[in-house]
Design a protein around this motif. Structure first.
Motif, PDB file in Angstrom:
ATOM      1  N   THR A 160       1.381  -5.089  -0.654  1.00 13.92           N
ATOM      2  CA  THR A 160       0.327  -5.953  -0.099  1.00 13.92           C
ATOM      3  C   THR A 160      -0.361  -5.293   1.091  1.00 13.92           C
ATOM      4  O   THR A 160       0.177  -4.376   1.668  1.00 13.92           O
ATOM      5  CB  THR A 160       0.908  -7.301   0.369  1.00 13.92           C
TER       6      THR A 160
ATOM      7  N   THR B 197       3.141  -4.838  -8.980  1.00 12.20           N
ATOM      8  CA  THR B 197       2.704  -5.986  -8.170  1.00 12.20           C
ATOM      9  C   THR B 197       3.858  -6.527  -7.315  1.00 12.20           C
ATOM     10  O   THR B 197       3.692  -7.525  -6.621  1.00 12.20           O
ATOM     11  CB  THR B 197       2.172  -7.136  -9.051  1.00 12.20           C
TER      12      THR B 197
ATOM     13  N   ARG C 245       4.470  -0.132  -0.357  1.00  9.32           N
ATOM     14  CA  ARG C 245       4.078  -1.513  -0.033  1.00  9.32           C
ATOM     15  C   ARG C 245       3.115  -2.037  -1.088  1.00  9.32           C
ATOM     16  O   ARG C 245       2.219  -1.319  -1.535  1.00  9.32           O
ATOM     17  CB  ARG C 245       3.417  -1.561   1.348  1.00  9.32           C
TER      18      ARG C 245
ATOM     19  N   ARG D 222       7.675  -7.612  -1.370  1.00  6.90           N
ATOM     20  CA  ARG D 222       6.440  -7.083  -0.762  1.00  6.90           C
ATOM     21  C   ARG D 222       6.440  -5.563  -0.705  1.00  6.90           C
ATOM     22  O   ARG D 222       5.422  -4.950  -0.391  1.00  6.90           O
ATOM     23  CB  ARG D 222       6.252  -7.703   0.626  1.00  6.90           C
TER      24      ARG D 222
END
Ligand SMILES: Nc1nc2c(c(=O)[nH]1)N(C=O)[C@@H](CNc1ccc(C(=O)N[C@@H](CCC(=O)O)C(=O)O)cc1)CN2
Ligand SMILES: Nc1ncnc2c1ncn2[C@@H]1O[C@H](COP(=O)(O)OP(=O)(O)OP(=O)(O)O)[C@@H](O)[C@H]1O
Length: 193
Positions: free
Chosen positions: A193, A133, A191, A180
């Motif tokens: 997001t 995450t 990545r 991010r």
């Protein structure tokens, strides 16, 4: 909460693994990470990049810093303040660095204040581990939690780790700031997001 103890244990385990790496692994990882980052669109476009000088067994960032500088980017580097917060000053080539606290190499140019990180178009952060995450485990000073909290929501933030340091899940405390994206030597930019 057991989160703090879990983080402390994880940090120690991961740093121990780094300490056992073969000579050459740091520079090899540093080259792969440099090549991956130099072809990321946000990095290619960036006028200002907040980076850091690698220390200990971190993937080597010195070639990356030099390449960014040669390309004409304005590179900001952190200076550790007594309270653990970070000040920032510009990189003007390998001779513009001097030994700082905790084994760090720091910029000798005039510091621009802790808020200067907000002027970066891309922010690179050291990490000991990153989860799926973007949760990031650092050295435990909370320095990058404070710095990343000043960075705008559209800015690409990147944690630099070895292949085995992308982990399924890290404990999260309320002050923890996610990155991010992460970059690894074999996986390139990932990545979140
Ligand atoms: N390269 C780098 N620069 C950085 C950080 C970092 O993690 N890595 N920081 C992230 O916040 C800040 C400095 N904070 C630091 C906090 C602790 C230690 C540390 O534990 N140093 C070891 C020696 C280095 C090693 O061999 O790994 C020590 O003091 O024992 C280093 C930097 C800003 N600059
Ligand atoms: N905004 C903040 N202001 C002051 N202290 C903070 C802040 N954010 C975190 N800290 C403190 O920093 C300490 C370390 O936090 P944590 O273990 O999450 O660090 P880390 O993310 O691993 O380290 P770093 O960001 O330096 O690489 C905690 O004790 C926390 O209270």
């Amino acid at each position: 909460m057991h989160d703090i103890a879990t983080k402390t244990r994880l940090r120690a385990e991961l740093l121990e693994k780094r300490a056992m790496m073969l000579p050459g692994a740091r520079s090899e990882a540093g080259r792969a990470i440099r090549d991956a980052l130099l072809s990321v669109p946000e990095v290619e476009m960036a006028g200002t990049i907040a980076a850091y000088v690698s220390i200990g067994a971190e993937p080597d960032t010195r070639g990356l810093l030099f390449a960014l500088w040669k390309r004409g980017a304005y590179v900001l580097l952190p200076k550790l303040l007594p309270d653990g917060d970070l000040d920032w000053a510009s990189y003007e080539g390998p001779d513009s660095l001097a030994p700082g606290p905790r084994g760090c190499l720091e910029p000798t140019e005039p510091p621009r204040g802790p808020g200067a990180v907000a002027s970066a178009d891309v922010v690179l952060a050291p990490a000991v581990a990153i989860d799926r995450t973007g949760m990031r485990l650092g050295r435990g000073g909370g320095s990058y939690d404070r710095a990343l909290a000043r960075v705008g929501p559209a800015i690409l933030t990147v944690g630099l780790v070895y292949d085995g340091e992308l982990v399924p899940e890290l404990p999260a405390e309320s002050h923890d700031q996610r990155v991010r994206s992460a970059v690894t030597p074999s996986g390139g930019l990932l990545r979140f997001t």
